[in-house]
Design an enzyme around this catalytic site. Structure first.
Site, PDB file in Angstrom:
ATOM      1  N   CYS A 380       0.987  -1.215   0.084  1.00 26.08           N
ATOM      2  CA  CYS A 380      -0.126   0.163   0.023  1.00 26.08           C
ATOM      3  C   CYS A 380       0.927   1.227  -0.054  1.00 26.08           C
ATOM      4  CB  CYS A 380      -1.117  -0.013   0.977  1.00 26.08           C
ATOM      5  SG  CYS A 380      -2.489   0.894   0.969  1.00 26.08           S
ATOM      6  N   HIS A 519      -3.550  -5.135   0.486  1.00 30.99           N
ATOM      7  CA  HIS A 519      -3.058  -5.695   1.747  1.00 30.99           C
ATOM      8  C   HIS A 519      -3.024  -7.412   2.090  1.00 30.99           C
ATOM      9  CE1 HIS A 519      -2.683  -2.217   3.999  1.00 30.99           C
ATOM     10  NE2 HIS A 519      -3.627  -1.616   3.234  1.00 30.99           N
ATOM     11  N   GLU A 521      -1.203  -9.301   3.361  1.00 33.12           N
ATOM     12  CA  GLU A 521      -1.004 -10.002   4.625  1.00 33.12           C
ATOM     13  C   GLU A 521      -2.753 -10.356   5.275  1.00 33.12           C
ATOM     14  OE1 GLU A 521      -0.700  -6.569   3.931  1.00 33.12           O
ATOM     15  OE2 GLU A 521      -1.535  -5.336   5.517  1.00 33.12           O
TER      16      GLU A 521
HETATM   17  N1  GLN Z   1      -2.051   6.523   3.028  1.00 31.50           N
HETATM   18  C1  GLN Z   1      -2.220   5.946   1.621  1.00 31.50           C
HETATM   19  C2  GLN Z   1      -3.453   5.942   1.147  1.00 31.50           C
HETATM   20  O1  GLN Z   1      -4.447   6.485   1.387  1.00 31.50           O
HETATM   21  C3  GLN Z   1      -1.766   4.507   1.919  1.00 31.50           C
HETATM   22  C4  GLN Z   1      -2.910   3.804   2.643  1.00 31.50           C
HETATM   23  C5  GLN Z   1      -2.224   2.412   3.255  1.00 31.50           C
HETATM   24  O2  GLN Z   1      -1.122   2.262   3.243  1.00 31.50           O
HETATM   25  N2  GLN Z   1      -3.316   1.622   3.830  1.00 31.50           N
HETATM   26  O3  GLN Z   1      -3.614   5.669  -0.206  1.00 31.50           O
END
Ligand code: GLN
Length: 547
Positions: A380, A519, A521
């Site tokens: 992310c 994600h 994970e």
């Molecule tokens: N802050 C970033 C976004 O909102 C990444 C979010 C995250 O890593 N879950 O896109």
């Protein structure tokens, strides 16, 4: 019709109720039953989405896009049953539903009270989908005696009365402190906790007692006598070296048998624990060790990245190595050269995060990994940082950055290679949002499909060209930089099915460099490690053999 198991806690918090619930779920599955696990949290936040990871640990995202308690992660990891939005509720959500109904006039002008309106709302929540499974396990957050918890305890008491006899069971988890000076395990706090529970009308059927060591027969009998449970319903939950031994350990202690006995299920189906035996064997008998640096922001609290730590462990199990994950505060790299800190690690992981703090350090970690051929997994925000790094140092966009940081700072400093997305497609629907939407409601959340490029590393890792992964973010990598970056070997190898949103980037001439917008994970399990974590640890293992 499901049988219900209510899991409550006493004496102190953080006893591992979530883990005990999850392990019991796995044991019931091993006996051939279907299960669903639920968490009822007494706090007043509507959901954990806007709670700080420092306070609350990780936010676990479900396929259907709910931001839930991290215990739902345990439930999924142990049972493989995908959690739903309807598996997690807080007092805040319950009250907000009740108040909404009140405003709508649903209660026909009645005076709204905790009993019956709030308790009914809780009972309705507990029974959602009750016909779908054999056992519904409901964990009540906090400890008995907490003010906020009372409506939940009252609701489960009523619930058990509403159902036919023998359809509900109460399991209470407590702590037996060990007093070293006298060499004794103390049962008094447990007695008090059960007394508290009985004073609100709940008599536990099973006691699960956390203790450092075994519980001597004398203490067991005393607990049974004073707490009014059967001696074989006193289950010792000793500290374990790995949480993944819990199903086997609780089975040895007779937890699942005690549950089946309490429901008078006889003869009890025989358990098949082979997957947990394999899991325990892999975790306790590694054939090597790899060191992975996790460069992040919330490094003080391990629970903030719970699923990542677990997914790395699973990746290690798949490769029969122990993964030693070390947390490094990204901000250090804003003051110091990352090299001396990162040399000696076999792989680098940059996890998700929000806000600008620490991001320049994460960018430097990504640069180190790319230039020094160290396996890199960016999740992310970790993918966004890798793209910004590549744009700055390979793509000639020297002031590349994320719109997130400019919006936060209230001034324009960067060329936005990562921008705020306002509209996208989910399934066959268009979703739109504005900057002014409520904080919790503006993210791309939940499961989305992605299409992988043939011949890419990720396609090989997944063994498929179509994947589904869970998202939780507001910002996206801008596709207009694709050509420039691909020329330099940074390939956009996974895209949303409509081709508009980059989901995965990878560096071509590199041993292992992958960034993912989702994600992974959240979907890894000890008995089914996520392919990305499995292969990332494999790459780390290859590096460890070279040095
Ligand atoms: N802050 C970033 C976004 O909102 C990444 C979010 C995250 O890593 N879950 O896109």
């Amino acid at each position: 019709m499901a049988r219900f198991i209510f899991i409550t806690g006493g004496v102190v918090s953080s006893l591992g109720k979530g883990l005990a619930s999850a392990a019991l779920g796995a044991l019931l599955q091993a006996r051939g039953y279907t299960v669903r696990l639920r968490k009822l949290d007494p706090y007043l936040n509507v959901d954990p989405g806007t709670m700080s990871p420092f306070e609350h640990g990780e936010v676990f995202v479900t396929d259907d896009g709910a931001e839930t308690d991290l215990d739902l992660g345990h439930y999924e990891r142990f049972t493989g049953v995908h959690a739903r939005a309807t598996d997690s509720v807080s007092s805040g959500r319950i009250y907000s539903n009740v108040l909404e109904k009140e405003r709508r006039g649903d209660y026909l002008g009645k005076t709204i009270q905790v009993i019956p309106h709030v308790t009914n709302e809780i009972k309705d929540f507990i029974s959602i989908g009750e016909d779908e499974v054999d056992f519904m396990l409901c964990e009540i957050g906090g400890t008995v005696g907490d003010i906020e918890g009372l409506p939940f305890f009252e609701a489960i008491r009523q619930f058990a009365n509403d159902k036919p006899r023998g359809q509900c069971l109460f399991m209470h988890l407590t702590l037996l402190p060990y007093i070293a000076a006298s060499g004794e395990l103390k049962t008094k706090p447990t007695q008090h906790s059960v007394k508290e529970l009985r004073s609100i009308g709940i008599a536990p059927d099973i006691l699960v007692c956390r203790s450092e060591g075994p519980i001597p027969q004398k203490e067991r009998e005393k607990l049974a006598l004073f707490c009014n449970v059967r001696p074989d319903a006193v289950i010792a939950a000793q500290d374990l070296k790995s949480i993944y031994e819990a199903p086997l350990a609780y089975h040895r202690e007779g937890m699942d048998q005690a549950v089946l006995d309490a429901f008078a299920i006889s003869p009890a189906p025989k358990p098949d624990l082979s997957i947990w035996e394999d899991v325990a064997d892999r975790i306790y008998n590694p054939e090597g060790m790899v060191r992975v640096a996790i460069v992040g922001k919330y490094t003080q609290l391990e629970d903030a990245y719970k699923s990542i730590a677990e997914a790395l462990t699973h990746g290690g199990m798949a490769n029969r190595v122990k993964v030693q994950a070390e947390w490094i505060d990204a901000e250090i790299f804003e003051r110091e050269d990352p090299a001396p800190h990162l040399e000696g690690f076999h792989a680098i992981l940059v996890p998700g995060g929000f806000g600008e703090r620490g991001t320049e350090g994460k960018i430097r970690a990504a640069q180190f990994a790319r230039e020094r051929n160290v396996p890199y997994l960016g999740i992310c925000l970790g993918m966004q940082m890798a793209v910004i790094e590549a744009a700055r140092h390979l793509g000639g966009v020297t002031d590349a950055g994320s719109e997130e940081f400019d919006l936060e700072a209230g001034q324009k400093r960067f060329t936005p290679v990562v921008y705020h997305l306002k509209e996208w497609i989910q399934g066959n629907q268009t979703v739109a949002r504005t900057k002014t939407d409520a904080k919790g409601g503006t993210m791309r959340l939940g499961s989305y499909d992605a299409t992988l490029s043939e011949g890419s590393r990720v396609a090989q890792v997944y063994g498929s060209l179509a994947i589904e992964e869970r998202h939780r973010h507001r910002y996206e990598v801008d596709l207009s930089y694709r050509e420039k970056l691909e020329e330099k070997g940074v390939i956009f190898s996974g895209m949303s099915p409509d081709g508009r949103l980059p989901e995965i980037v990878e560096v071509k001439d590199h041993p292992w460099f992958i960034g993912v917008q989702f994600h992974p994970e959240l979907k890894s399990k000890p008995f089914a490690p996520h392919p990305l974590f499995r292969d990332f640890v494999r790459a780390a293992k290859d590096v460890s053999r070279l040095v």
